[in-house]
Design a protein around this motif. Structure first.
Motif, PDB file in Angstrom:
ATOM      1  N   PRO A 133       2.386   8.183  -0.673  1.00 24.28           N
ATOM      2  CA  PRO A 133       1.299   9.326  -1.368  1.00 24.28           C
ATOM      3  C   PRO A 133       0.398   9.724  -0.207  1.00 24.28           C
ATOM      4  O   PRO A 133       0.095  10.964  -0.307  1.00 24.28           O
ATOM      5  CB  PRO A 133       0.490   8.262  -2.099  1.00 24.28           C
ATOM      6  CG  PRO A 133       1.370   7.098  -2.495  1.00 24.28           C
ATOM      7  CD  PRO A 133       2.306   6.943  -1.241  1.00 24.28           C
ATOM      8  N   TRP A 162       8.841   7.336   4.168  1.00 21.63           N
ATOM      9  CA  TRP A 162       9.630   6.018   3.690  1.00 21.63           C
ATOM     10  C   TRP A 162      10.949   6.049   4.189  1.00 21.63           C
ATOM     11  O   TRP A 162      11.850   6.912   3.745  1.00 21.63           O
ATOM     12  CB  TRP A 162       9.493   6.074   2.132  1.00 21.63           C
ATOM     13  CG  TRP A 162       8.001   5.679   1.528  1.00 21.63           C
ATOM     14  CD1 TRP A 162       7.172   5.382   2.411  1.00 21.63           C
ATOM     15  CD2 TRP A 162       7.857   5.334   0.355  1.00 21.63           C
ATOM     16  NE1 TRP A 162       5.748   5.203   1.529  1.00 21.63           N
ATOM     17  CE2 TRP A 162       6.382   5.005   0.268  1.00 21.63           C
ATOM     18  CE3 TRP A 162       8.386   5.498  -0.946  1.00 21.63           C
ATOM     19  CZ2 TRP A 162       5.798   5.037  -1.043  1.00 21.63           C
ATOM     20  CZ3 TRP A 162       7.864   5.027  -2.088  1.00 21.63           C
ATOM     21  CH2 TRP A 162       6.301   4.751  -2.012  1.00 21.63           C
ATOM     22  N   PHE A 213      13.016   1.320   0.361  1.00 21.78           N
ATOM     23  CA  PHE A 213      12.074   1.000  -0.716  1.00 21.78           C
ATOM     24  C   PHE A 213      12.782   0.156  -1.705  1.00 21.78           C
ATOM     25  O   PHE A 213      13.699   0.887  -2.296  1.00 21.78           O
ATOM     26  CB  PHE A 213      11.477   2.307  -1.322  1.00 21.78           C
ATOM     27  CG  PHE A 213      10.247   2.003  -2.290  1.00 21.78           C
ATOM     28  CD1 PHE A 213       8.897   1.722  -1.768  1.00 21.78           C
ATOM     29  CD2 PHE A 213      10.709   1.892  -3.683  1.00 21.78           C
ATOM     30  CE1 PHE A 213       7.870   1.522  -2.698  1.00 21.78           C
ATOM     31  CE2 PHE A 213       9.515   1.717  -4.563  1.00 21.78           C
ATOM     32  CZ  PHE A 213       8.246   1.422  -4.079  1.00 21.78           C
ATOM     33  N   ASP A 247       9.119  -3.270  -4.548  1.00 20.50           N
ATOM     34  CA  ASP A 247       8.142  -2.364  -4.280  1.00 20.50           C
ATOM     35  C   ASP A 247       7.687  -2.562  -2.747  1.00 20.50           C
ATOM     36  O   ASP A 247       6.746  -2.112  -2.378  1.00 20.50           O
ATOM     37  CB  ASP A 247       6.881  -2.310  -4.987  1.00 20.50           C
ATOM     38  CG  ASP A 247       7.022  -1.649  -6.458  1.00 20.50           C
ATOM     39  OD1 ASP A 247       8.097  -1.177  -6.638  1.00 20.50           O
ATOM     40  OD2 ASP A 247       6.119  -1.511  -7.164  1.00 20.50           O
ATOM     41  N   ARG A 271       0.933  -7.914  -5.762  1.00 20.75           N
ATOM     42  CA  ARG A 271      -0.323  -7.561  -6.446  1.00 20.75           C
ATOM     43  C   ARG A 271      -0.886  -8.622  -7.186  1.00 20.75           C
ATOM     44  O   ARG A 271      -2.252  -8.727  -7.504  1.00 20.75           O
ATOM     45  CB  ARG A 271      -0.150  -6.323  -7.304  1.00 20.75           C
ATOM     46  CG  ARG A 271      -0.012  -5.069  -6.604  1.00 20.75           C
ATOM     47  CD  ARG A 271      -0.362  -3.603  -7.163  1.00 20.75           C
ATOM     48  NE  ARG A 271      -0.356  -2.752  -6.034  1.00 20.75           N
ATOM     49  CZ  ARG A 271      -0.469  -1.541  -6.119  1.00 20.75           C
ATOM     50  NH1 ARG A 271      -0.644  -0.963  -7.315  1.00 20.75           N
ATOM     51  NH2 ARG A 271      -0.492  -0.629  -5.073  1.00 20.75           N
ATOM     52  N   PHE A 329       4.063  -1.752  -1.810  1.00 23.44           N
ATOM     53  CA  PHE A 329       3.253  -0.703  -2.751  1.00 23.44           C
ATOM     54  C   PHE A 329       2.713  -1.395  -3.885  1.00 23.44           C
ATOM     55  O   PHE A 329       2.129  -0.863  -4.500  1.00 23.44           O
ATOM     56  CB  PHE A 329       4.305   0.548  -3.268  1.00 23.44           C
ATOM     57  CG  PHE A 329       3.800   1.901  -3.632  1.00 23.44           C
ATOM     58  CD1 PHE A 329       3.096   2.454  -2.559  1.00 23.44           C
ATOM     59  CD2 PHE A 329       3.620   2.125  -4.882  1.00 23.44           C
ATOM     60  CE1 PHE A 329       2.530   3.592  -3.213  1.00 23.44           C
ATOM     61  CE2 PHE A 329       2.916   3.200  -5.440  1.00 23.44           C
ATOM     62  CZ  PHE A 329       2.295   4.099  -4.369  1.00 23.44           C
ATOM     63  N   ASP A 330       3.074  -2.679  -3.980  1.00 22.29           N
ATOM     64  CA  ASP A 330       2.508  -3.481  -5.240  1.00 22.29           C
ATOM     65  C   ASP A 330       1.789  -4.617  -4.365  1.00 22.29           C
ATOM     66  O   ASP A 330       1.476  -5.772  -5.174  1.00 22.29           O
ATOM     67  CB  ASP A 330       3.751  -4.230  -5.888  1.00 22.29           C
ATOM     68  CG  ASP A 330       3.149  -4.598  -7.320  1.00 22.29           C
ATOM     69  OD1 ASP A 330       2.451  -3.956  -7.601  1.00 22.29           O
ATOM     70  OD2 ASP A 330       4.117  -5.152  -7.859  1.00 22.29           O
ATOM     71  N   ARG A 364      -6.098  -2.534  -4.100  1.00 21.10           N
ATOM     72  CA  ARG A 364      -4.634  -2.353  -3.894  1.00 21.10           C
ATOM     73  C   ARG A 364      -4.191  -1.794  -2.584  1.00 21.10           C
ATOM     74  O   ARG A 364      -5.067  -1.146  -1.677  1.00 21.10           O
ATOM     75  CB  ARG A 364      -3.846  -1.604  -4.983  1.00 21.10           C
ATOM     76  CG  ARG A 364      -4.472   0.034  -4.799  1.00 21.10           C
ATOM     77  CD  ARG A 364      -3.698   0.609  -6.091  1.00 21.10           C
ATOM     78  NE  ARG A 364      -4.289   2.076  -6.187  1.00 21.10           N
ATOM     79  CZ  ARG A 364      -4.413   2.657  -7.283  1.00 21.10           C
ATOM     80  NH1 ARG A 364      -3.714   2.219  -8.336  1.00 21.10           N
ATOM     81  NH2 ARG A 364      -4.546   4.111  -7.132  1.00 21.10           N
TER      82      ARG A 364
END
Lengths: 489, 268
Positions: free
Chosen positions: A228, A247, A250, A254, A7, A298-299, A306
């Motif tokens: 999500p 998933w 993980f 992330d 990120r 996810f990051d 994002r």
């Protein structure tokens, strides 16, 4: 091996390179409508109004509701929705969604849908406040979205947390349940980990106190939980599809892998084996693994937005056997958007019909003539010249696509106020042959940023490219606004 | 009758407090407002307290959905306490209360600063009243909360749940210079804050090492079992719950230059 994108590091922009899917020459449409939804009385606002959805009332397409992370301008205990009663040409903001003044007068997620014949508007929201780490699901309804009355709470559940509710609704048009609204809210329910992908459904949501049932649609054993996004799609014949991010792995960075899974119910979610009509021949479990082992971070970020794995789904309103799915994954350093199709009720799937590099927020819809529409936002160019380009594409056969640019705006201004910068989703739907959608973008009043034209309600000077306050004189900072659009079919 | 002041305002913080004159009843300033017996066009004579959105409304007409059932007449003046309702080409608000203007309202209407500042001060007052500890000091460290001791409750458990709304808890260590409210035995106080920039948490103060300021702290019970990074905070043998200080509201952290003003506002 996929390049790690954190990120802290935006991905490189997409160079000019051929993507999958044939592109037809783009025909200029004179009837495309693009409208900045911020009302004139809020000309002074500079909030980041990201993550938009709209709901067109199929019984009266002049009636449209919209939502975004727009707080109540007065800082009260109700969050607002956008309301149009003239087909999206003009918009007002009405505060009718339960919220909390002490916690920002907004929602932490919101989606909207009308019953197809009931005129009732439903909402799935993450209601503020919620305990840290435990998002609070509310499912809401108003029988008259123009009335200004606070939406009625149908479901209020925190449990161990429920994330990203995504509502769809349909009115049963014939048979013994005629007139009943069926409402399906896809969400990620941490109260049922690891099988967290859930559809909260009511088969009669229009009645005074409707019952909702949480249907767990994950049949495998994901890595701790599902992702999500859980997205339902309804056909009038009672077929309901849903797609989710199952998933597989993980890790502590992330990063993970996931299957893109589609489930189906042939009886509207009624009966003992809900959403188990599709069985994967590979492992004999409910839910077809349309694509296996896609990579996600996810990051991760694409520009200031994002990432983390987008999915979208649409069913052909004239043929419930035809269903399209769009999803994103990490391919090398790219965040790749893919579009696939099934013509046999989700049993088998095409390969990529369309891929778009470094594009996200896919939304798909199919109109009554069988034409598929695809909406996405692509990061182009590099460095300070980077732009977010919002495109609408359509195809009558899924292989040849016609594209139009709705917006091309600077990607690095305005600065980010919070995540998500543009939204973890945007929205596209059809009513009859027309496509209706909404996206978020930098709101600089510059005609060249909107090649199909644009209308602003808020005060703006398109010559000096300046937003103006309610006095029509004081300059206002550029921000992220929701833009409604309509493309005739 | 007692003089009305700002401290007499009702709890619940209406969005806008203004003095207005009723111009027309059963009417509205825009077509999108559902007109009823209780909607009126009101000229805003004076904005007393408001967020920025309403600060410009002085001298303008807006629509008010009147509170209660008492009859009002054209030309009457009221102090309206109202919340926002509809924004279009004009603005409509819903009155929570309206009081006929009397001499007792003079103090309320006397110039007391910008309407937006008045609102901000009232929100700060609310946070100060609710605070358990108000200190001045310097942030000496910002850390990830400690991991559980191996072999204790929660040790080695996987991260869960994964959500974009995860607060991403961090712990700030503040070296206390002065205590303005409450009691604290140590020269240091630890404060949990969300480092997340998600829409849920972005407004919460983000503590930085070296930051000097006045900090408005609130005792909060947190279920540590539900936060992967907080499991080490639970006292040994406790059932996964810890009482910690948090600062979650934008009004919970202020530059040191505000110290005198804040001290003045703290009620014993």
């Amino acid at each position: 091996m996929a390049k790690k994108t954190s990120r802290k590091t935006a991905r490189p922009a997409a160079p000019r390179k051929k993507s999958a899917g044939k592109m037809a020459a783009s025909k200029a449409s004179t009837n495309v409508l693009v409208v900045n939804m911020i009302p004139r009385a809020l000309s002074g606002e500079s909030h980041q109004d990201s993550e938009p959805t709209i709901a067109v009332n199929p019984a009266n397409p002049l009636h449209i509701a919209g939502s975004a992370f727009t707080p109540d301008p007065g800082g009260g205990n109700l969050a607002p929705i956008f309301v149009s009663v003239d087909g999206g040409n003009t918009w007002t903001l009405k505060s009718i969604v339960p919220s909390s003044a002490a916690d920002g007068s907004a929602t932490a997620d919101i989606t909207l849908a009308f019953g197809t014949a009931s005129n009732k508007l439903y909402a799935g929201i993450i209601r503020l406040p919620f305990p840290p780490g435990r998002p609070r699901l509310n499912i809401l309804r108003t029988d008259n979205f123009q009335s200004g009355a606070t939406m009625k709470v149908l479901v209020d559940r925190t449990g161990k947390g429920v994330d990203q509710p995504y509502v769809q609704a349909a009115t049963v048009l014939n048979g013994p349940d005629q007139g009943k609204d069926r409402v399906y809210v896809g969400d990620n329910d941490f109260g049922n980990t690891p099988r967290s992908a859930t559809i909260d459904q009511s088969l009669n949501a229009g009645k005074t106190s409707p019952a909702f049932t949480a249907v767990r649609i994950e049949s495998r054993s994901p890595a701790g939980q599902d992702g999500p996004p859980v997205r339902p799609a309804i056909h009038p014949d009672g077929t309901v599809y849903a797609v989710f991010h199952s998933w597989l792995t993980f890790d502590s960075n992330d990063e993970g892998t996931a299957d893109i899974v589609v489930v189906r119910d042939d009886n509207g979610g009624n009966g003992p084996n809900k959403f188990k009509a599709l069985v994967d021949s590979g492992d004999s479990k409910a839910g077809i693994r349309v694509v296996k082992r896609v990579k996600f971070n996810f990051d991760g970020f694409l520009g200031l937005q994002r990432t983390g794995g987008d999915v979208a789904i649409a069913v052909d309103p004239s043929n419930s056997s035809i269903v399209y799915v769009a999803y994103n994954d990490d391919v090398g350093a790219d965040y790749m958007l893919h579009v696939l199709r099934s013509t046999n009720r989700g049993v088998t799937w095409s390969g990529d019909l369309r891929t778009v590099r470094n594009a996200l927020n896919p939304a798909v819809a199919i109109n009554s003539a069988g034409k598929v529409g695809l909406l996405y936002q692509q990061l182009t160019r590099s460095g300070p010249t980077q732009r977010w380009v919002t495109k609408f594409e359509s195809s009558t056969n899924g292989t040849t696509w016609s594209a139009m640019t709705l917006a091309t705006v600077p990607a690095n201004t305005p600065p980010k106020q919070f995540d998500p910068y543009l939204g973890d989703y945007e929205h596209l739907m059809s009513a009859g042959t027309d496509f209706y959608g909404v996206f978020c973008a930098n709101n600089t009043p510059n005609k060249s940023n909107f090649p199909k034209g644009v209308t602003y309600q808020r005060n703006a000077n398109f010559t000096s490219h300046t937003l103006l306050d309610v006095d029509n004189a004081t300059p206002v900072d550029v921000s992220i606004d929701p833009f409604f659009f309509k493309v005739p079919g | 009758m007692a003089t009305k002041t700002r401290s007499d305002l009702p709890e619940g913080s209406p969005a806008i407090i203004f003095k207005g004159t009723v111009k027309k009843i059963k009417s509205a300033t825009m077509k999108e407002v559902p007109i009823s017996d209780r909607t009126a066009v009101v000229r805003v004579d004076q904005v007393i307290e408001a967020p920025r959105t309403f600060a410009h409304c002085g001298g303008q007409d807006l629509t008010v959905e009147l509170a209660g059932k008492k009859k009002v007449s054209v030309g009457e003046q009221f102090i309206f306490h109202a919340n926002s309702w509809i924004f279009g080409d004009s603005v409509a608000v819903r009155a929570v209360t309206q009081e006929r203007v009397t001499k007792e309202h003079l103090a309320l209407m006397s110039p007391g600063g910008e309407p937006t500042e008045q609102r901000k001060n009232r929100q700060l007052q609310k946070r100060l009243n609710a605070a358990d500890l108000v200190v001045s000091g310097k942030v000496a460290a910002v850390t990830i909360p400690p991991e559980p001791v191996p072999g204790t409750r929660g040790a080695g458990a996987p991260r869960k749940p994964v959500s974009e709304h995860d607060p991403k808890w961090r712990q700030a260590v503040i070296v206390v210079d002065q205590t303005h409210k409450g009691k604290h035995d140590s020269k240091q106080v630890k404060v949990l804050f969300p480092a997340s920039t998600d829409v849920r948490w972005y407004k919460a103060p983000k503590f930085q090492v070296g930051q000097k300021g006045v900090f408005v702290l609130h005792k909060t019970k947190i279920k540590t079992d539900e936060h992967h990074e907080l499991r080490g905070l639970a006292p040994r043998g406790a059932a996964g719950e810890a009482e910690v200080y948090t600062a979650l509201d934008p009004a919970d952290a202020h530059p040191l230059k505000q110290q005198a003003v804040i001290k003045e506002m703290i009620r014993p």
